[in-house]
Structures are given as C-alpha cells and as structure tokens.
Motif scaffolding. Structure first.
Motif, PDB file in Angstrom:
ATOM      1  N   SER A  23       1.430  -1.419  -0.040  1.00 51.54           N
ATOM      2  CA  SER A  23      -0.271   0.104   0.346  1.00 51.54           C
ATOM      3  C   SER A  23       0.744   1.188  -0.072  1.00 51.54           C
ATOM      4  CB  SER A  23      -1.356   0.224   0.779  1.00 51.54           C
ATOM      5  OG  SER A  23      -0.521   0.664   2.675  1.00 51.54           O
ATOM      6  N   VAL A  24       2.437   1.476   0.646  1.00 52.18           N
ATOM      7  CA  VAL A  24       2.737   2.511   0.337  1.00 52.18           C
ATOM      8  C   VAL A  24       4.059   1.682  -0.464  1.00 52.18           C
ATOM      9  CG1 VAL A  24       2.602   2.458   3.257  1.00 52.18           C
ATOM     10  CG2 VAL A  24       4.906   1.914   2.522  1.00 52.18           C
ATOM     11  N   GLY A  25       3.730   1.453  -1.895  1.00 51.39           N
ATOM     12  CA  GLY A  25       5.000   1.309  -2.635  1.00 51.39           C
ATOM     13  C   GLY A  25       6.371   0.223  -2.140  1.00 51.39           C
ATOM     14  N   ILE A  26       5.893  -0.202  -2.060  1.00 53.09           N
ATOM     15  CA  ILE A  26       7.505  -1.500  -0.683  1.00 53.09           C
ATOM     16  C   ILE A  26       6.506  -2.507  -1.654  1.00 53.09           C
ATOM     17  CG2 ILE A  26       8.898  -2.402   0.616  1.00 53.09           C
ATOM     18  CD1 ILE A  26       7.728   0.133   1.604  1.00 53.09           C
ATOM     19  N   ASP A  27       7.837  -3.462  -2.611  1.00 47.37           N
ATOM     20  CA  ASP A  27       7.793  -4.801  -2.979  1.00 47.37           C
ATOM     21  C   ASP A  27       8.543  -5.603  -2.033  1.00 47.37           C
ATOM     22  OD1 ASP A  27       7.306  -6.636  -4.703  1.00 47.37           O
ATOM     23  OD2 ASP A  27       8.837  -6.310  -5.874  1.00 47.37           O
ATOM     24  N   ALA A  28       7.949  -6.250  -1.449  1.00 51.54           N
ATOM     25  CA  ALA A  28       9.152  -7.109  -0.603  1.00 51.54           C
ATOM     26  C   ALA A  28       9.283  -8.436  -1.139  1.00 51.54           C
ATOM     27  CB  ALA A  28       8.646  -6.938   0.654  1.00 51.54           C
ATOM     28  N   ASP A  29      10.687  -9.167  -0.402  1.00 50.68           N
ATOM     29  CA  ASP A  29      10.225 -10.552  -0.342  1.00 50.68           C
ATOM     30  C   ASP A  29       9.875 -11.154   0.654  1.00 50.68           C
ATOM     31  OD1 ASP A  29      11.425 -10.909  -3.070  1.00 50.68           O
ATOM     32  OD2 ASP A  29      13.224  -9.702  -2.082  1.00 50.68           O
ATOM     33  N   PHE A  30       9.645 -12.665   0.988  1.00 54.06           N
ATOM     34  CA  PHE A  30       9.915 -13.046   2.544  1.00 54.06           C
ATOM     35  C   PHE A  30      10.264 -14.741   1.984  1.00 54.06           C
ATOM     36  CE2 PHE A  30       6.332 -13.670  -1.025  1.00 54.06           C
ATOM     37  CZ  PHE A  30       5.916 -15.611  -0.965  1.00 54.06           C
ATOM     38  N   GLU A  31      10.192 -15.085   3.349  1.00 53.12           N
ATOM     39  CA  GLU A  31      11.428 -16.317   3.690  1.00 53.12           C
ATOM     40  C   GLU A  31      12.810 -16.379   2.759  1.00 53.12           C
ATOM     41  OE1 GLU A  31       8.850 -19.652   3.589  1.00 53.12           O
ATOM     42  OE2 GLU A  31       7.771 -18.547   5.517  1.00 53.12           O
ATOM     43  N   GLY A  54      18.322 -19.793   7.987  1.00 50.79           N
ATOM     44  CA  GLY A  54      17.240 -18.552   8.889  1.00 50.79           C
ATOM     45  C   GLY A  54      16.305 -18.397   7.585  1.00 50.79           C
ATOM     46  N   PHE A  55      15.497 -17.828   8.045  1.00 50.24           N
ATOM     47  CA  PHE A  55      14.213 -17.417   7.122  1.00 50.24           C
ATOM     48  C   PHE A  55      13.405 -16.153   7.747  1.00 50.24           C
ATOM     49  CE2 PHE A  55      14.966 -22.073   5.691  1.00 50.24           C
ATOM     50  CZ  PHE A  55      15.616 -21.800   4.162  1.00 50.24           C
ATOM     51  N   THR A  56      13.604 -15.316   7.362  1.00 52.13           N
ATOM     52  CA  THR A  56      12.898 -13.886   7.290  1.00 52.13           C
ATOM     53  C   THR A  56      11.306 -14.418   7.140  1.00 52.13           C
ATOM     54  OG1 THR A  56      13.606 -12.842   5.448  1.00 52.13           O
ATOM     55  CG2 THR A  56      14.893 -12.144   7.243  1.00 52.13           C
ATOM     56  N   ASP A  57      10.883 -13.324   8.261  1.00 53.79           N
ATOM     57  CA  ASP A  57       9.647 -13.186   7.253  1.00 53.79           C
ATOM     58  C   ASP A  57       9.204 -12.327   6.428  1.00 53.79           C
ATOM     59  OD1 ASP A  57       8.306 -15.036   9.561  1.00 53.79           O
ATOM     60  OD2 ASP A  57       7.796 -13.418  11.267  1.00 53.79           O
ATOM     61  N   VAL A  58       9.832 -11.562   5.880  1.00 48.95           N
ATOM     62  CA  VAL A  58       9.822 -10.020   5.380  1.00 48.95           C
ATOM     63  C   VAL A  58      10.991  -9.413   4.903  1.00 48.95           C
ATOM     64  CG1 VAL A  58       8.595  -8.527   4.217  1.00 48.95           C
ATOM     65  CG2 VAL A  58       6.731  -9.708   5.560  1.00 48.95           C
TER      66      VAL A  58
END
Length: 166
Positions: A23-31, A54-58
């Motif tokens: 919603s604020v224009g951020i394209d993120a990755d996960f795990e 380790g695996f981040t949530d986002v």
C-alpha cells in the motif's frame, strides 16, 4: 465457543504485512526469496541458534538499506526487554527470545546478515505484531557497531524508496 476459522496465524500476519508494504509502494520478499547475497548471509542464521539456515518473514533492499521484518500475531510478542545493571532496558538475545519475539528475531537476523555479508552496512530490523485492526510496528536500526531502538511506526511509508533517506 470461538469459530476455528477466525484464528489468526503468523501466515495471516505476514499477508497483512505484505499488504501494508504494498500500500506504500514497497515490493518485498519473504522467507528464502530475494538476492543470492541475502540468501547466502542467512546460511547459519536460524533463530534457534542451531547452525541451520534462517528464513526471515519478510525482507527487502532499498537504497543501500536492508529491511528485515519479523512478525507475530499478538502485540505482546513484539519484543522482549530486560533491565541491565545500569537500569537500561536492553533487548534479550537468547535463542528463546529471538524465536518467540518479533523484534528480537529481526535484530538477530540483522546481526547475522551484517556479519556474513560485507556488502550490507545498514539494516532496519522491524518487529511487527498484531492483527488488521490493532498492530505494533517497532523498528530498530542495526549496523556493525550495535543497534538502536527507534520510535514506533504507524505505517511502513518511511521505509519506502521516496522516504527512507529522510
């Protein structure tokens, strides 16, 4: 009796985080997704501190910053602090705290990434805890010298490309 379909899971909370970022224009990755450098830096970064990956949530990169977000369903699980000998509140970094609390896990991952990948110098470690109508976004700034607790956020807008340098 509560409807079992109404139970919020960490996967639901991660979906909420992804929607708020979008919603604020951020394209993120996960795990395990994202850049090879980030993936490699997480090689032995398991929050249980057992040497596994380790695996981040986002997570995502923006203008030289790495942003790591760990999420929990309940706001009480945002961070675990204790008072040190000087009367200051400090973040607990034991395996149980890094696994159970959003901020503690995010700061742990940030330190692992900084240790393993010289390309990265600045990380925002974010603990997100809660549900759609009530959540907490608690950021920390982390670099090789340590970490600093920042003011709680209302949205992720300050961490998008347009605002992150301000």
């Amino acid at each position: 009796m509560a409807n079992s379909d109404s139970r919020v899971t960490e996967a639901d909370t991660r979906k909420l985080v992804m929607r708020l970022l979008d919603s604020v224009g951020i394209d993120a990755d996960f795990e395990g997704s994202g850049s090879k450098q980030f993936y490699d830096a997480m090689e032995e970064a398991c929050k249980k501190k057992n040497g596994n990956r380790g695996f981040t949530d986002v997570h995502y990169a923006c203008k030289g910053y790495i942003i790591i977000i760990e999420n929990k369903c309940e706001t009480r699980m945002v961070e675990k602090l204790e008072e040190n000998d000087l009367g200051q509140q400090v973040l607990l970094e034991d395996a149980k705290s890094t696994e159970m609390y959003a901020v503690n896990g995010a700061v742990y991952y940030a330190k692992c990434v900084l240790e393993k990948e010289p390309l990265y110098e600045h990380v925002f470690a974010i603990g997100f805890a809660g549900v759609k109508d009530h959540y907490v976004i608690q950021p920390y700034y982390v670099n090789r010298d340590g970490y600093k607790r920042l003011d709680e956020l209302q949205t992720f807008e300050v961490l998008n490309e347009k605002n992150i340098d301000e």
